[in-house]
Design a protein around this motif. Structure first.
Motif, PDB file in Angstrom:
ATOM      1  N   ALA A 265      34.473  32.225  40.146  1.00 21.33           N
ATOM      2  CA  ALA A 265      33.415  32.984  39.488  1.00 21.33           C
ATOM      3  C   ALA A 265      32.946  34.120  40.385  1.00 21.33           C
ATOM      4  CB  ALA A 265      32.256  32.066  39.125  1.00 21.33           C
ATOM      5  N   ALA A 266      32.722  33.828  41.659  1.00 20.97           N
ATOM      6  CA  ALA A 266      32.247  34.842  42.599  1.00 20.97           C
ATOM      7  C   ALA A 266      33.272  35.959  42.767  1.00 20.97           C
ATOM      8  CB  ALA A 266      31.938  34.199  43.947  1.00 20.97           C
ATOM      9  N   ALA A 267      34.561  35.593  42.836  1.00 23.06           N
ATOM     10  CA  ALA A 267      35.610  36.601  42.998  1.00 23.06           C
ATOM     11  C   ALA A 267      35.661  37.531  41.786  1.00 23.06           C
ATOM     12  CB  ALA A 267      36.958  35.920  43.206  1.00 23.06           C
ATOM     13  N   LEU A 268      35.567  36.978  40.593  1.00 23.02           N
ATOM     14  CA  LEU A 268      35.611  37.795  39.383  1.00 23.02           C
ATOM     15  C   LEU A 268      34.361  38.656  39.254  1.00 23.02           C
ATOM     16  CD1 LEU A 268      37.158  35.137  36.985  1.00 23.02           C
ATOM     17  CD2 LEU A 268      38.283  37.205  37.845  1.00 23.02           C
ATOM     18  N   GLN A 269      33.234  38.145  39.685  1.00 23.75           N
ATOM     19  CA  GLN A 269      32.015  38.960  39.693  1.00 23.75           C
ATOM     20  C   GLN A 269      32.164  40.147  40.635  1.00 23.75           C
ATOM     21  OE1 GLN A 269      28.796  36.271  40.658  1.00 23.75           O
ATOM     22  NE2 GLN A 269      29.259  34.947  38.924  1.00 23.75           N
ATOM     23  N   ARG A 270      32.784  39.933  41.780  1.00 25.33           N
ATOM     24  CA  ARG A 270      33.000  41.046  42.718  1.00 25.33           C
ATOM     25  C   ARG A 270      33.936  42.087  42.117  1.00 25.33           C
ATOM     26  NH1 ARG A 270      33.214  36.725  46.492  1.00 25.33           N
ATOM     27  NH2 ARG A 270      35.504  36.778  46.496  1.00 25.33           N
ATOM     28  N   VAL A 271      34.965  41.624  41.423  1.00 20.02           N
ATOM     29  CA  VAL A 271      35.898  42.553  40.784  1.00 20.02           C
ATOM     30  C   VAL A 271      35.163  43.387  39.739  1.00 20.02           C
ATOM     31  CG1 VAL A 271      37.881  42.716  39.238  1.00 20.02           C
ATOM     32  CG2 VAL A 271      37.965  41.165  41.195  1.00 20.02           C
ATOM     33  N   ALA A 272      34.340  42.745  38.916  1.00 20.08           N
ATOM     34  CA  ALA A 272      33.588  43.467  37.890  1.00 20.08           C
ATOM     35  C   ALA A 272      32.678  44.517  38.511  1.00 20.08           C
ATOM     36  CB  ALA A 272      32.779  42.484  37.044  1.00 20.08           C
ATOM     37  N   LYS A 273      32.009  44.145  39.591  1.00 18.56           N
ATOM     38  CA  LYS A 273      31.126  45.087  40.282  1.00 18.56           C
ATOM     39  C   LYS A 273      31.912  46.294  40.786  1.00 18.56           C
ATOM     40  CE  LYS A 273      27.918  45.491  44.178  1.00 18.56           C
ATOM     41  NZ  LYS A 273      27.172  44.765  45.227  1.00 18.56           N
ATOM     42  N   GLU A 274      33.068  46.039  41.394  1.00 14.21           N
ATOM     43  CA  GLU A 274      33.894  47.127  41.933  1.00 14.21           C
ATOM     44  C   GLU A 274      34.411  48.019  40.819  1.00 14.21           C
ATOM     45  OE1 GLU A 274      37.864  47.834  44.712  1.00 14.21           O
ATOM     46  OE2 GLU A 274      37.317  45.806  44.091  1.00 14.21           O
ATOM     47  N   ALA A 275      34.851  47.416  39.713  1.00 10.73           N
ATOM     48  CA  ALA A 275      35.382  48.191  38.593  1.00 10.73           C
ATOM     49  C   ALA A 275      34.295  49.092  38.008  1.00 10.73           C
ATOM     50  CB  ALA A 275      35.937  47.259  37.528  1.00 10.73           C
ATOM     51  N   LEU A 276      33.090  48.579  37.879  1.00 11.89           N
ATOM     52  CA  LEU A 276      31.994  49.378  37.351  1.00 11.89           C
ATOM     53  C   LEU A 276      31.595  50.490  38.321  1.00 11.89           C
ATOM     54  CD1 LEU A 276      29.877  46.482  35.829  1.00 11.89           C
ATOM     55  CD2 LEU A 276      30.886  48.373  34.537  1.00 11.89           C
ATOM     56  N   ALA A 277      31.526  50.163  39.593  1.00 10.63           N
ATOM     57  CA  ALA A 277      31.116  51.149  40.593  1.00 10.63           C
ATOM     58  C   ALA A 277      32.116  52.302  40.690  1.00 10.63           C
ATOM     59  CB  ALA A 277      30.944  50.489  41.949  1.00 10.63           C
TER      60      ALA A 277
END
Length: 284
Positions: A265-277
């Motif tokens: 979950a944490a890894a996918l949340q980081r990916v989402a944050k990076e993709a949005l940023a």
């Protein structure tokens, strides 16, 4: 005493109404081939009465944990384009909404894969319909992911291309439609690519999944897996609300409900944050 209570109520005002959000789309929206499809259907309003939870229910779960008040609705049908929803489900869409998320067919045009012309026309018409009800509606288009079945197997426009190529082509089409409709694009497909580049996800499910990596696609190598739809929902949540997906935390409830480990979950949340940023760039 009564007068004082009435005065206090007037000063405080009534509670703010929940923001409304409508998801319009297909199997990529309702989470086909995964447990997401049947996830917490009671938390959302399925305008077709089919009892779907899907990505909208994940959004609702995230919003709840973030202390946000959204009334979430969805209108979905498998294998359908935005043009179909406009003509066949207009009566369910044609209302005043605060936010609307539009999901096009997985190749843009079912008959001419990659051609955005019909998407552009449908997005413009839907935007006009929705703005007639609420001129300030927040309109979003979801740019979806590369399909391994169209990349690693012969006979497709994308056969033999790098796994990120299809997602980039879909993004280009979504950008053109968004410009015409005065909408914004959410980089869901490019988030899949970010997960691959970052070593979180395996790029080719046909040759097995590398140890420690996740398969973002379902068994048909076409639809999303539970992890893939979770990533989609995180990107949508972050884009619509402006909240950092990583603030949900490794113990986020939907992930636990669906059997995704805290680390995943944490890894996918980081990916989402990076993709949005990076608006899907992820260091490209």
């Amino acid at each position: 005493m009564i007068r004082m209570l009435l005065l206090a109520a007037a000063l405080l005002g009534s509670p703010a109404a929940a923001e409304t959000i409508l998801f319009v789309g297909n199997s990529f929206t309702f989470g086909a081939t995964s447990a997401v499809q049947d996830y917490r259907p009671g938390s959302v309003a399925d305008l077709n009465g089919e009892g779907v939870g899907g990505v909208p229910a994940l959004f609702a779960r995230f919003a709840e944990q973030a202390g946000l008040d959204y009334r979430v609705s969805l209108e979905t049908a498998p294998g359908r384009s935005l043009a179909w929803h406009l003509t066949e489900r207009r009566d369910r869409i044609d209302r005043a909404w605060d936010h609307v998320v539009l999901q096009e067919y997985s190749t843009l045009d079912p008959d001419r894969p990659g051609d955005p012309a019909r998407t552009i026309a449908a997005a413009q018409s839907l935007a006009a319909l929705l703005r007639a009800r609420n001129p300030g509606v927040d309109l979003r288009l979801t740019a979806t992911w590369s399909r391994p079945d169209l990349v690693y197997r012969p006979g497709s426009r994308w056969s033999g291309t790098p796994i990120d190529r299809m997602a980039r082509d879909l993004r280009v089409g979504a950008d053109r439609a968004a410009e015409a409709a005065r909408a914004r694009v959410m980089p869901v497909g490019e988030a899949f690519t970010c997960a691959i580049r970052g070593g979180v996800a395996d790029p080719n499910p046909y040759d097995g999944i590398a140890a420690g990596q996740v398969d973002l696609w379902g068994g048909d190598h076409y639809h999303g897996s539970t992890a893939g739809y979770y990533l989609e929902a995180l990107v949508v949540f972050g884009a619509v609300t402006g909240r950092d997906p990583t603030a949900l935390g490794r113990d986020e409830k939907a992930a636990a409900d669906l059997g995704l480990s805290p680390d995943r979950a944490a890894a996918l949340q980081r990916v989402a944050k990076e993709a949005l940023a990076s608006d899907g760039g992820c260091g490209r």
